[in-house]
Design a protein around this motif. Structure first.
Motif, PDB file in Angstrom:
ATOM      1  N   UNK A  50      -0.136   6.328  -3.814  1.00  0.00           N
ATOM      2  CA  UNK A  50      -0.557   7.727  -3.717  1.00  0.00           C
ATOM      3  C   UNK A  50      -2.077   7.841  -3.631  1.00  0.00           C
ATOM      4  N   UNK A  51      -2.788   6.952  -4.343  1.00  0.00           N
ATOM      5  CA  UNK A  51      -4.235   7.103  -4.456  1.00  0.00           C
ATOM      6  C   UNK A  51      -5.014   6.138  -3.579  1.00  0.00           C
ATOM      7  N   UNK A  52      -4.345   5.391  -2.743  1.00  0.00           N
ATOM      8  CA  UNK A  52      -5.039   4.502  -1.827  1.00  0.00           C
ATOM      9  C   UNK A  52      -4.898   5.027  -0.404  1.00  0.00           C
ATOM     10  N   UNK A  53      -5.785   4.579   0.450  1.00  0.00           N
ATOM     11  CA  UNK A  53      -5.759   5.012   1.849  1.00  0.00           C
ATOM     12  C   UNK A  53      -5.358   3.823   2.713  1.00  0.00           C
ATOM     13  N   UNK A  54      -4.321   3.989   3.520  1.00  0.00           N
ATOM     14  CA  UNK A  54      -3.847   2.923   4.386  1.00  0.00           C
ATOM     15  C   UNK A  54      -4.060   3.327   5.839  1.00  0.00           C
ATOM     16  N   UNK A  55      -4.373   2.343   6.642  1.00  0.00           N
ATOM     17  CA  UNK A  55      -4.647   2.641   8.043  1.00  0.00           C
ATOM     18  C   UNK A  55      -3.374   2.948   8.812  1.00  0.00           C
ATOM     19  N   UNK A  56      -2.214   2.600   8.273  1.00  0.00           N
ATOM     20  CA  UNK A  56      -0.970   2.807   9.009  1.00  0.00           C
ATOM     21  C   UNK A  56       0.094   3.395   8.088  1.00  0.00           C
ATOM     22  N   UNK A  57       0.097   4.694   7.920  1.00  0.00           N
ATOM     23  CA  UNK A  57       1.096   5.344   7.071  1.00  0.00           C
ATOM     24  C   UNK A  57       2.446   5.471   7.775  1.00  0.00           C
ATOM     25  N   UNK A  97      -5.674  -5.502  -0.962  1.00  0.00           N
ATOM     26  CA  UNK A  97      -5.671  -5.379   0.499  1.00  0.00           C
ATOM     27  C   UNK A  97      -6.357  -4.107   0.958  1.00  0.00           C
ATOM     28  N   UNK A  98      -7.062  -4.206   2.048  1.00  0.00           N
ATOM     29  CA  UNK A  98      -7.679  -3.027   2.642  1.00  0.00           C
ATOM     30  C   UNK A  98      -6.616  -2.139   3.276  1.00  0.00           C
ATOM     31  N   UNK A  99      -5.593  -2.768   3.813  1.00  0.00           N
ATOM     32  CA  UNK A  99      -4.469  -2.027   4.392  1.00  0.00           C
ATOM     33  C   UNK A  99      -3.178  -2.633   3.880  1.00  0.00           C
ATOM     34  N   UNK A 100      -2.710  -2.140   2.739  1.00  0.00           N
ATOM     35  CA  UNK A 100      -1.518  -2.702   2.119  1.00  0.00           C
ATOM     36  C   UNK A 100      -0.234  -2.345   2.813  1.00  0.00           C
ATOM     37  N   UNK A 101      -0.259  -1.449   3.799  1.00  0.00           N
ATOM     38  CA  UNK A 101       0.987  -1.051   4.457  1.00  0.00           C
ATOM     39  C   UNK A 101       1.674  -2.224   5.128  1.00  0.00           C
ATOM     40  N   UNK A 102       0.897  -3.235   5.534  1.00  0.00           N
ATOM     41  CA  UNK A 102       1.509  -4.390   6.178  1.00  0.00           C
ATOM     42  C   UNK A 102       2.313  -5.236   5.209  1.00  0.00           C
ATOM     43  N   UNK A 109       9.449   3.557  -1.708  1.00  0.00           N
ATOM     44  CA  UNK A 109       8.321   4.171  -2.401  1.00  0.00           C
ATOM     45  C   UNK A 109       7.170   4.500  -1.457  1.00  0.00           C
ATOM     46  N   UNK A 110       7.176   3.933  -0.256  1.00  0.00           N
ATOM     47  CA  UNK A 110       6.130   4.275   0.704  1.00  0.00           C
ATOM     48  C   UNK A 110       6.213   5.732   1.124  1.00  0.00           C
ATOM     49  N   UNK A 111       7.346   6.396   0.848  1.00  0.00           N
ATOM     50  CA  UNK A 111       7.472   7.822   1.160  1.00  0.00           C
ATOM     51  C   UNK A 111       6.398   8.639   0.454  1.00  0.00           C
ATOM     52  N   UNK A 112       5.953   8.190  -0.711  1.00  0.00           N
ATOM     53  CA  UNK A 112       4.959   8.953  -1.466  1.00  0.00           C
ATOM     54  C   UNK A 112       3.557   8.818  -0.883  1.00  0.00           C
ATOM     55  N   UNK A 113       3.383   8.021   0.147  1.00  0.00           N
ATOM     56  CA  UNK A 113       2.109   8.008   0.856  1.00  0.00           C
ATOM     57  C   UNK A 113       1.928   9.295   1.646  1.00  0.00           C
ATOM     58  N   UNK A 114       3.042   9.926   2.047  1.00  0.00           N
ATOM     59  CA  UNK A 114       2.951  11.120   2.891  1.00  0.00           C
ATOM     60  C   UNK A 114       3.575  12.350   2.234  1.00  0.00           C
ATOM     61  N   UNK A 115       4.313  12.174   1.137  1.00  0.00           N
ATOM     62  CA  UNK A 115       5.017  13.295   0.508  1.00  0.00           C
ATOM     63  C   UNK A 115       4.566  13.458  -0.936  1.00  0.00           C
ATOM     64  N   UNK A 116       4.416  14.736  -1.369  1.00  0.00           N
ATOM     65  CA  UNK A 116       4.103  14.969  -2.777  1.00  0.00           C
ATOM     66  C   UNK A 116       5.363  15.217  -3.602  1.00  0.00           C
TER      67      UNK A 116
END
Length: 653
Positions: free
Chosen positions: A32-39, A123-128, A138-145
């Protein structure tokens, strides 16, 4: 009355609150609190979960057809509502009970979870990494509150709803059978999107992601876009659905019709990784047994490569029906391979236990394993650079086959690559290269084992080999200490450790320009009294050593330790000693000394005169401790070592 109904009556209609497992809470915080280059990854993970649910129900229905009798056609439906900022992912798969919902959505019960979170934090981009570690939901919470999951298990009457804002807890409540949001069967995931993720409620964005990452999942994917009020789709108020993927099995299509992008997309689906495959194998075997194979060798190490279970991750299908993803379709030393094998001969209702001992499956396993090795051989011959990168990534695992697989050992030895004093920092040497460049009178393939390349290169054991221009292979992987003990050799040349037994260097001439063939480059008369020094060292060191002798290995260093002729290699001895604990190893080493070294010549001179015997004994023990240190170990008694060192430094010779 079903278990779900009983539970619903017991729990009542009020939502039951639960705390996330500690690891999940930390994971959600990072996401939730990190920024990923590929959401975009979140949608691929939810679609993949939905496809797995459909595949598992397809398998379960083989023994219980009533589970799918009312709706035998599987599908994944995506619904985008831009005005409401909402995205829905639903499937008519196997669904979840209350217990499964709590277990699947509230905990992470997989090995490697902590390693994943550590990597995710770094990781700078943990989405990978997300797909690899099985935490895709749990990656759903990158885009949903807020996320709601409503599910009805196949064959159940009532369902359950899971809700969470991803901030530390979740609720689970029963859903009545007549609730309009409860699917007839399967699971519905509702994402209430964050303001900065509103684009994921747009049909164009969804279509782009599905076509990029999920176009070849084995279940059709349909998209419905909510229309603005007053602008209903023609033919009624309900939005029309359009198909984004037809659910066709990529492996059933001819290779000529499939592009690299399609292969890469499917590789991402079956592996959970974002790297490009280093090698793709797609073929259909016909004859005694018919089966289709679509396998990928990654270019990046899977996170679970060294899991203790050493299980493979190749999926088994029977006539396009998913059976299992934990069947031993390939040997453990090929566990990094990802993909599918689809058999036309296996019975659909074969039990998991019978699968492991099925003769058809054993024939498939043998055929596919040999084909993988054949493709690796072709790659090594046609593209040495690409093969070198693949070996650097997976060589330590492939070398496990040298120890375990006698039948394929010769093939694997031919595929093996090594660093050596001739390979350079980034080059590789094959055993064929080594044998072709052997020195005059050389009859063995010499190797040195150690904890790392730098430690091996610094070993005094290599000095005599360098002086004669004899190549030494550097074996720095833990498995190296084991497979060289069982491998007979290559091309009639046996393997020989530089730290074991006699060096066998006497018949190999020094390189041109060396002053002498004696150790250290001096004539025998200019060195120490070999007999006198050897006898004194052996008497002083006692049971610490099994023998003391002059060395052909040493050219610059004064002493080194080697394994006895019939004992294990020094590196293997260390590994065995660690396993045995404080008791240490069973084989006392041999101390070899360089009679041309200044320290040994001075010791020899002192022994010939009326020297201080205690001082000379301290010198002998210091030489032994020095040999231990050069071998990567520490003195058995550091306090005594420091005392002796101080005494010798204070007095000198």
């Amino acid at each position: 009355m079903s278990t779900e109904q009983k539970t619903a009556e017991t729990e009542g209609a009020a939502p039951q609150s639960h705390a996330f497992q500690a690891e999940v809470a930390r994971l959600l915080h990072l996401m939730v609190h990190s920024v990923y280059s590929n959401k975009d990854i979140f949608l691929r993970e939810l679609v993949s979960n939905a496809a797995d649910a459909c595949e598992r129900l397809r398998h379960a229905a083989l023994t219980d057809p009533d589970l799918t009798r009312d709706n035998p056609d599987f599908a994944i439906r995506l619904s985008a509502d831009k005005a409401a900022g909402r995205l829905v992912v639903s499937d008519n798969g196997i669904g979840m009970t209350r217990e499964e919902m709590i277990e699947n959505l509230g905990t992470i019960a997989r090995s490697g979870t902590r390693a994943f979170m550590d990597k995710l934090g770094e990781a700078r981009d943990g989405s990978a990494l997300i797909g690899q570690f099985g935490v895709g939901f749990y990656s759903a919470f990158m885009v949903a509150d807020r996320v709601e999951v409503t599910s009805r298990a196949a064959g159940a009457q009532d369902g359950w709803r899971w809700r969470s804002d991803g901030l530390g807890s979740f609720t689970v409540e029963p859903v009545a059978a007549d609730d309009p949001d409860l699917p007839v069967r399967g699971t519905q995931v509702v994402l209430h999107l964050k303001e900065d993720a509103a684009e994921y409620a747009q049909a164009g964005t969804i279509e782009r992601i599905v076509r990029a990452y999920s176009a070849h999942v084995p279940v059709p994917i349909l998209l419905a876009e909510a229309t603005p009020e007053g602008d209903a789709a023609e033919g009624g108020d309900e939005p029309k659905e359009r198909q984004l993927a037809d659910g066709s099995a990529l492996w059933t299509r001819p290779k000529s019709e499939i592009g690299e992008d399609e292969y890469r997309e499917f590789y991402g689906h079956v592996s959970g990784q974002f790297d490009a495959p280093a090698l793709t194998l797609h073929y259909r075997a016909e004859g005694r047994h018919e089966y289709s194979v679509l396998l990928f060798l990654p270019s990046m190490k899977p996170f679970d490569l060294f899991d203790p279970d050493r299980k493979g991750r190749v999926k088994l299908y029977v006539r396009r029906v998913f059976i299992a993803d934990d069947v031993e379709l390939l040997p453990a030393w090929l566990r990094f391979v990802r993909g599918i094998i689809d058999s036309a001969d296996l019975p659909l209702n074969l039990s998991r236990e019978m699968l492991q001992h099925n003769p058809v499956l054993e024939s498939i396993r043998k055929g596919v394993t040999n084909r993988v090795l054949s493709e690796l051989q072709k790659l090594s011959e046609n593209d040495a650079e690409a093969y070198g990168k693949l070996w650097e990534t997976f060589g330590p695992v492939l070398k496990e086959g040298l120890y375990e697989d006698f039948e394929r050992r010769e093939k694997l030895l031919g595929l093996a690559r090594f660093r050596s004093d001739r390979s350079g920092d980034n080059g590789w040497r094959s055993l064929a290269d080594y044998v072709a460049d052997m020195r005059e009178n050389q009859t063995q393939i010499f190797y040195a084992t150690g904890s790392g390349l730098d430690a091996i290169k610094a070993s005094p054991h290599l000095e005599g080999f360098r002086a004669r221009g004899v190549e030494v292979l550097y074996l720095s992987d833990p498995v190296d200490a084991f497979w060289v003990q069982v491998a007979q050799g290559f091309d009639g040349k046996p393997f020989q450790s530089v730290t074991q037994g006699a060096a066998a260097l006497d018949g190999i001439p020094l390189k041109t320009g060396e002053a002498s063939e004696k150790p250290g480059g001096e004539a025998e008369g200019e060195g120490a009294d070999i007999g006198l020094v050897a006898a004194f060292l052996k008497e002083t060191l006692g049971e610490r050593v099994s023998d003391v002798r002059v060395s052909a290995r040493l050219a610059e260093s004064p002493v080194c330790l080697v394994a006895p002729e019939n004992g294990p290699d020094r590196q293997l001895e260390k590994l065995m000693s660690r396993q045995q604990g404080a008791g240490g190893g069973a084989f006392a080493p041999v101390l070899e000394f360089n009679p041309s070294h200044t320290l040994l010549k001075r010791l020899s001179g002192a022994l010939s005169g009326p020297g201080d015997r205690q001082h000379l004994a301290d010198t002998a023990l210091l030489l032994f401790d020095q040999a231990l240190i050069l071998d990567g170990e520490v003195p058995a008694d550091p306090v005594a070592f420091a005392r002796r060192l101080s005494a010798v430094m204070d007095k000198g010779f």
